[in-house]
Scaffold this motif. Sequence first.
Motif, PDB file in Angstrom:
ATOM      1  N   GLU A 128      -3.179  -7.282   5.888  1.00 33.33           N
ATOM      2  CA  GLU A 128      -3.110  -7.023   4.451  1.00 33.33           C
ATOM      3  C   GLU A 128      -2.418  -5.692   4.195  1.00 33.33           C
ATOM      4  O   GLU A 128      -2.874  -4.869   3.416  1.00 33.33           O
ATOM      5  CB  GLU A 128      -4.507  -7.046   3.844  1.00 33.33           C
ATOM      6  N   ARG A 129      -1.283  -5.491   4.842  1.00 30.71           N
ATOM      7  CA  ARG A 129      -0.592  -4.213   4.753  1.00 30.71           C
ATOM      8  C   ARG A 129      -0.051  -3.921   3.357  1.00 30.71           C
ATOM      9  O   ARG A 129       0.251  -2.775   3.035  1.00 30.71           O
ATOM     10  CB  ARG A 129       0.567  -4.165   5.757  1.00 30.71           C
ATOM     11  N   ALA A 130       0.070  -4.943   2.512  1.00 28.45           N
ATOM     12  CA  ALA A 130       0.561  -4.737   1.152  1.00 28.45           C
ATOM     13  C   ALA A 130      -0.571  -4.463   0.168  1.00 28.45           C
ATOM     14  O   ALA A 130      -0.332  -4.316  -1.028  1.00 28.45           O
ATOM     15  CB  ALA A 130       1.369  -5.943   0.689  1.00 28.45           C
ATOM     16  N   SER A 131      -1.804  -4.395   0.666  1.00 24.08           N
ATOM     17  CA  SER A 131      -2.963  -4.150  -0.191  1.00 24.08           C
ATOM     18  C   SER A 131      -3.566  -2.784   0.099  1.00 24.08           C
ATOM     19  O   SER A 131      -3.428  -2.254   1.200  1.00 24.08           O
ATOM     20  CB  SER A 131      -4.027  -5.230   0.014  1.00 24.08           C
ATOM     21  N   ALA A 132      -4.214  -2.238  -0.890  1.00 17.87           N
ATOM     22  CA  ALA A 132      -4.962  -0.997  -0.720  1.00 17.87           C
ATOM     23  C   ALA A 132      -6.449  -1.315  -0.726  1.00 17.87           C
ATOM     24  O   ALA A 132      -6.861  -2.435  -1.052  1.00 17.87           O
ATOM     25  CB  ALA A 132      -4.608  -0.018  -1.839  1.00 17.87           C
ATOM     26  N   GLY A 133      -7.253  -0.324  -0.355  1.00 23.24           N
ATOM     27  CA  GLY A 133      -8.690  -0.527  -0.320  1.00 23.24           C
ATOM     28  C   GLY A 133      -9.432   0.589  -1.035  1.00 23.24           C
ATOM     29  O   GLY A 133      -9.158   1.774  -0.797  1.00 23.24           O
ATOM     30  N   TRP A 134     -10.352   0.213  -1.918  1.00 26.83           N
ATOM     31  CA  TRP A 134     -11.212   1.195  -2.592  1.00 26.83           C
ATOM     32  C   TRP A 134     -12.534   1.267  -1.856  1.00 26.83           C
ATOM     33  O   TRP A 134     -13.191   0.253  -1.638  1.00 26.83           O
ATOM     34  CB  TRP A 134     -11.432   0.796  -4.053  1.00 26.83           C
TER      35      TRP A 134
END
Length: 218
Positions: free
Chosen positions: A100-106
């Motif tokens: 999921e390299r195109a996603s960020a994580g909160w």
Amino acid sequence: MHGSNGPGRRGAWGVVAVVLLIGVHLLRGGADELRADGPPQPLAAAAPDTAGLLPGAAAPDPLPASPPVRVRVPSLRIDAPVAEVGLDADGWIEAPPPEERASAGWFTGAVTPGERGTAVVVGHVDTPEGRGVFYDLGALTKDRRVEIVRADGRTAVFTVYGIEVVPKDAFPAARVYGSTGRPELRLITCGGLYARDGGYTGNVVVSARLTEIRPGTR
């Protein structure tokens, strides 16, 4: 988040662990072809000042809690979904999966963006498949905007007041993650020098403060 030390302390140590988890993923499989020059790194002049002041910038009242669903950095053309990342069985933050390299994580152990306190959003700089969502993060400059779209429909707009590379082996956790009493945001990815046998030596940390709230459609 539960344990004998209480959620505050457990959460703080969990947040510190994000620098290790992201580094481990990249060490085990990075995109070496991208590292002839490497991802952009912040300039020394972009480091936050001691007060993190934003001259002339009004400070809106903090927002109630609402999870982020998207992060946008218009100057870098970043527009990415945000997933929740928590703590694993050992009490450490879970980094976004490499696929999921195109996603960020909160990080759910911290406040939601726009609340009083320091919200934390992490993302990969690269993975075996190529550039990650925060590959260009080190090219950000002061006074640029970071927009966080929240589940309640509102957009919390943060103004950047510092971009720096901090060493992983001496990470200033209290300064980076501690609450200033105002709504703040930290964007974090790997940075510094890269070695095949040791990964990245540091983390790029973007510090930003809430300066605008855009109403939603509901």
